[in-house]
Design a protein around this motif. Sequence first.
Motif, mmCIF file in Angstrom:
data_model
loop_
_atom_site.group_PDB
_atom_site.id
_atom_site.type_symbol
_atom_site.label_atom_id
_atom_site.label_comp_id
_atom_site.label_asym_id
_atom_site.label_seq_id
_atom_site.Cartn_x
_atom_site.Cartn_y
_atom_site.Cartn_z
ATOM 1 N N ILE A 1 4.323 11.629 -8.463
ATOM 2 C CA ILE A 1 3.781 12.566 -9.446
ATOM 3 C C ILE A 1 4.770 13.700 -9.707
ATOM 4 C CG2 ILE A 1 1.961 14.272 -9.838
ATOM 5 C CD1 ILE A 1 0.103 12.411 -8.219
ATOM 6 N N THR A 2 5.392 14.223 -8.634
ATOM 7 C CA THR A 2 6.294 15.369 -8.755
ATOM 8 C C THR A 2 7.617 14.983 -9.408
ATOM 9 O OG1 THR A 2 5.308 16.283 -6.749
ATOM 10 C CG2 THR A 2 7.377 17.241 -7.475
ATOM 11 N N ASP A 3 8.248 13.917 -8.895
ATOM 12 C CA ASP A 3 9.584 13.549 -9.375
ATOM 13 C C ASP A 3 9.570 13.002 -10.794
ATOM 14 O OD1 ASP A 3 10.579 14.329 -6.968
ATOM 15 O OD2 ASP A 3 10.708 12.317 -6.113
ATOM 16 N N CYS A 4 8.503 12.300 -11.164
ATOM 17 C CA CYS A 4 8.430 11.686 -12.502
ATOM 18 C C CYS A 4 7.605 12.505 -13.488
ATOM 19 C CB CYS A 4 7.856 10.271 -12.400
ATOM 20 S SG CYS A 4 8.822 9.182 -11.339
ATOM 21 N N ASN A 5 7.146 13.698 -13.051
ATOM 22 C CA ASN A 5 6.337 14.565 -13.927
ATOM 23 C C ASN A 5 5.127 13.821 -14.495
ATOM 24 O OD1 ASN A 5 8.053 16.832 -13.639
ATOM 25 N ND2 ASN A 5 9.447 15.971 -15.150
ATOM 26 N N VAL A 6 4.428 13.091 -13.613
ATOM 27 C CA VAL A 6 3.269 12.289 -14.031
ATOM 28 C C VAL A 6 2.016 13.166 -13.974
ATOM 29 C CG1 VAL A 6 1.869 10.253 -13.499
ATOM 30 C CG2 VAL A 6 4.348 10.191 -13.174
ATOM 31 N N THR A 7 1.250 13.164 -15.051
ATOM 32 C CA THR A 7 -0.022 13.890 -15.060
ATOM 33 C C THR A 7 -1.086 13.042 -14.378
ATOM 34 O OG1 THR A 7 -0.698 12.975 -17.193
ATOM 35 C CG2 THR A 7 0.621 15.003 -17.235
ATOM 36 N N TRP A 8 -2.215 13.670 -14.066
ATOM 37 C CA TRP A 8 -3.300 12.921 -13.417
ATOM 38 C C TRP A 8 -3.815 11.818 -14.335
ATOM 39 C CZ3 TRP A 8 -3.452 13.427 -8.477
ATOM 40 C CH2 TRP A 8 -3.121 14.629 -7.874
ATOM 41 N N GLU A 9 -3.905 12.090 -15.608
ATOM 42 C CA GLU A 9 -4.374 11.077 -16.563
ATOM 43 C C GLU A 9 -3.402 9.895 -16.608
ATOM 44 O OE1 GLU A 9 -6.602 9.034 -19.201
ATOM 45 O OE2 GLU A 9 -7.181 10.857 -18.109
ATOM 46 N N GLN A 10 -2.103 10.187 -16.591
ATOM 47 C CA GLN A 10 -1.110 9.109 -16.586
ATOM 48 C C GLN A 10 -1.176 8.302 -15.297
ATOM 49 O OE1 GLN A 10 2.342 11.551 -17.228
ATOM 50 N NE2 GLN A 10 2.369 11.200 -19.436
ATOM 51 N N THR B 1 15.974 19.883 -12.597
ATOM 52 C CA THR B 1 14.597 20.281 -12.286
ATOM 53 C C THR B 1 14.269 20.103 -10.812
ATOM 54 O OG1 THR B 1 13.986 19.552 -14.510
ATOM 55 C CG2 THR B 1 12.202 19.940 -12.970
ATOM 56 N N ARG B 2 14.765 19.025 -10.208
ATOM 57 C CA ARG B 2 14.441 18.743 -8.799
ATOM 58 C C ARG B 2 15.093 19.747 -7.848
ATOM 59 N NH1 ARG B 2 18.176 15.145 -10.578
ATOM 60 N NH2 ARG B 2 20.152 14.998 -9.434
ATOM 61 N N ASN B 3 16.111 20.476 -8.326
ATOM 62 C CA ASN B 3 16.815 21.430 -7.476
ATOM 63 C C ASN B 3 16.414 22.873 -7.745
ATOM 64 O OD1 ASN B 3 18.283 19.326 -6.294
ATOM 65 N ND2 ASN B 3 19.830 19.393 -7.893
ATOM 66 N N VAL B 4 15.423 23.090 -8.584
ATOM 67 C CA VAL B 4 14.992 24.438 -8.957
ATOM 68 C C VAL B 4 13.702 24.769 -8.210
ATOM 69 C CG1 VAL B 4 14.131 25.857 -10.855
ATOM 70 C CG2 VAL B 4 16.108 24.397 -11.216
ATOM 71 N N GLN C 1 0.844 -1.190 0.000
ATOM 72 C CA GLN C 1 0.000 0.000 0.000
ATOM 73 C C GLN C 1 0.887 1.251 0.000
ATOM 74 O OE1 GLN C 1 -3.294 0.150 -0.295
ATOM 75 N NE2 GLN C 1 -3.202 2.384 -0.344
ATOM 76 N N MET C 2 0.851 2.000 -1.076
ATOM 77 C CA MET C 2 1.652 3.223 -1.187
ATOM 78 C C MET C 2 1.004 4.324 -0.365
ATOM 79 S SD MET C 2 2.708 5.336 -4.638
ATOM 80 C CE MET C 2 3.536 3.945 -5.386
ATOM 81 N N THR C 3 1.831 5.061 0.362
ATOM 82 C CA THR C 3 1.307 6.171 1.152
ATOM 83 C C THR C 3 0.945 7.337 0.236
ATOM 84 O OG1 THR C 3 3.494 7.132 1.493
ATOM 85 C CG2 THR C 3 2.743 5.501 3.116
ATOM 86 N N VAL C 4 0.129 8.248 0.754
ATOM 87 C CA VAL C 4 -0.300 9.407 -0.027
ATOM 88 C C VAL C 4 0.888 10.303 -0.356
ATOM 89 C CG1 VAL C 4 -1.772 11.451 -0.035
ATOM 90 C CG2 VAL C 4 -2.603 9.333 0.988
ATOM 91 N N ASP C 5 1.782 10.501 0.616
ATOM 92 C CA ASP C 5 2.960 11.349 0.390
ATOM 93 C C ASP C 5 3.874 10.749 -0.669
ATOM 94 O OD1 ASP C 5 2.140 13.249 2.166
ATOM 95 O OD2 ASP C 5 3.355 12.530 3.837
ATOM 96 N N LYS C 6 3.995 9.406 -0.642
ATOM 97 C CA LYS C 6 4.845 8.767 -1.643
ATOM 98 C C LYS C 6 4.216 8.866 -3.034
ATOM 99 C CE LYS C 6 7.338 5.284 -0.430
ATOM 100 N NZ LYS C 6 7.862 3.950 -0.028
ATOM 101 N N ALA C 7 2.908 8.756 -3.118
ATOM 102 C CA ALA C 7 2.217 8.911 -4.404
ATOM 103 C C ALA C 7 2.393 10.325 -4.944
ATOM 104 C CB ALA C 7 0.738 8.588 -4.242
ATOM 105 N N LEU C 8 2.329 11.314 -4.062
ATOM 106 C CA LEU C 8 2.521 12.704 -4.468
ATOM 107 C C LEU C 8 3.961 12.939 -4.921
ATOM 108 C CD1 LEU C 8 0.897 15.306 -4.689
ATOM 109 C CD2 LEU C 8 1.575 15.871 -2.367
ATOM 110 N N ALA C 9 4.913 12.295 -4.238
ATOM 111 C CA ALA C 9 6.320 12.390 -4.646
ATOM 112 C C ALA C 9 6.536 11.757 -6.017
ATOM 113 C CB ALA C 9 7.211 11.715 -3.609
#
Length: 606
Positions: free
Chosen positions: A121-130, A243-246, A111-119
Amino acid sequence: MSKKLLYAVETTTQIHKSIQQLSDKVLLKNLKENDGQHKIQTFGRPRKVTLITNTTYKSSEVSKKTLMKRNREVEDLARQVNNDDGKQNIINQLRNASSEHLIAANIESSQMTVDKALALITDCNVTWEQLRKIKRYSACCGIPSERKIRQRQRELIDGKFVATTMQLMQRSSRYDEFRLAQCAVVWMTDVHGTVTSHLEQHLMLNNLVPHNGEIWLKFGEDQGGGSTKFEIQIVNIKNPNATRNVVVVLLFEAPDCMFNIEATLPNISHAIAKMDGTKWRDYTLRLFGFGDYAYLTKLYGLLGPNARYPCLYCTQTAKEIKDGEKPLQHRTLMQINQDYAKFLEDGREEMAKEVSRCVIRKPLVDTEIDHVSVPSLHVSLGIFKKLYEKLETDAHEIDMIVYKSQVNIAENDDNDDDDDELDDFSERIKIQVKEKSDLKQKREKLIEEIEDGLPLSFYQGDDKKSIEKEIEKIIKAKEEMSKIDKLLDNDLPFGTGPIVNALDEFLQRNKIQRQQYHGKAFNGNHVHKALQVPVIHDLFKVPKEVVKSKIEDKIGIGKMRLVATKLKKLEEIKDLFLLYGEVHNSMNHCNFMNDAEIYHLGKYIH
């Protein structure tokens, strides 16, 4: 033993010590004889007794051999209790295990945590559709619901950003025209807090490398994808441009024209200026500016890169810079403000920019000029483009020598049976010569029509309409002749000769691509690759190899001498490539430069 005796033992509250000792010895003897297993008869279902080793030390304190022995005992006991192979028991244990236990065992929870799921999306530039597609294809990953993730996202950014719409300049259907339109604008409310939070994370991960007790920050602008972003980069880490450092502090969906910058930048400029010189832990924060040159001139109120006083760092004119004169005076922020005051005093007349040395607006930031980074990458992009265009031009001159020589041969050669022996370039020339010959014949025929058509009409006494028709034919014939003349004037189009083509093929083999826009410019990664010493040597081998394999045997001795002279000229361009390669590689990196490296960079430049 009779049932009465058994009943008496079971119902008696106290058992004699001698009977207890005897029963223990009998039980132990049976366990040893039956591999540690023994069944005890009762009035109901028989009970099973299993021999378990008495442990003195914890499992974390014993050797691997002892630990493996204990694991086997536990597995055997699980099989006996569950009456199966024990797999289901392991599954149940993993399901009931806490996340702390799984992390300690180096096992990821299903079970992935919510914070990990949000990370993710951010780190991999995943859109909601993806993300929805990923959930459908990997149900076992246990990705939380989109609503939970969005709710967590709102909690994290609540109060940290302002999102609104503003009247900004947008490009119309024509690229060179602008119109006012409502555009989305977002900026950060607590810039200092966000930056220090990033610094804390980098410090915790040991990524931060302070320089003489200082942390350097770069503030600048980047445009792309239809939006303009203002960002802060932490210099004292590896890959500060990643990108991750900007940290993006301002974004709007519009071009970076002066109107838009003046309308949006004041929302964060005060917070940015306050960061310079402030303390974080035991370090001092230093703020620097960066961006392309056109943006920097806008930021500090200059007329632009093509003005009479184009330099942001000194007060030289464009002519003085071109003539190589040394600057007598460097610009400062105070001086720019004084020049702007002169511009206002002069009434903003046509020549006011001469009085103010092309300062026509108040600077939008308070960063001192000596803290503005030279846009070294953009400098390299421009210089390399000019160097490569010079190489192409000289290579095209060699191609023209070969072309004219081949044209002379093709014009004097009446034999059409040796086409198989021609290479592609020679065959193209032969076809072109034949096409030009056909055009010349067509032109001569048109001249005859012009010369003979109208006088014949007069001689035959044709009516006015017939004469007008002949005049129209002559006009059309002259128009067609002018088109033919243009075609006859075309020699070898630039970039189609064998050497220039070979240079392009070399770039493609080395994955150095020219853009289809911006005048066929190169991007930063490709320029960096092209300015490596081995690549430069291989690039300048190409013209020699083409001359030796395709040209040497097809032109006369006189023409070959001319080609040899041109090849020597290419060697001079090669020296320029190597010299600028040293400059580029010395200044386009993310490392701190010591005094010796700065000295060598200056030596290469001069």
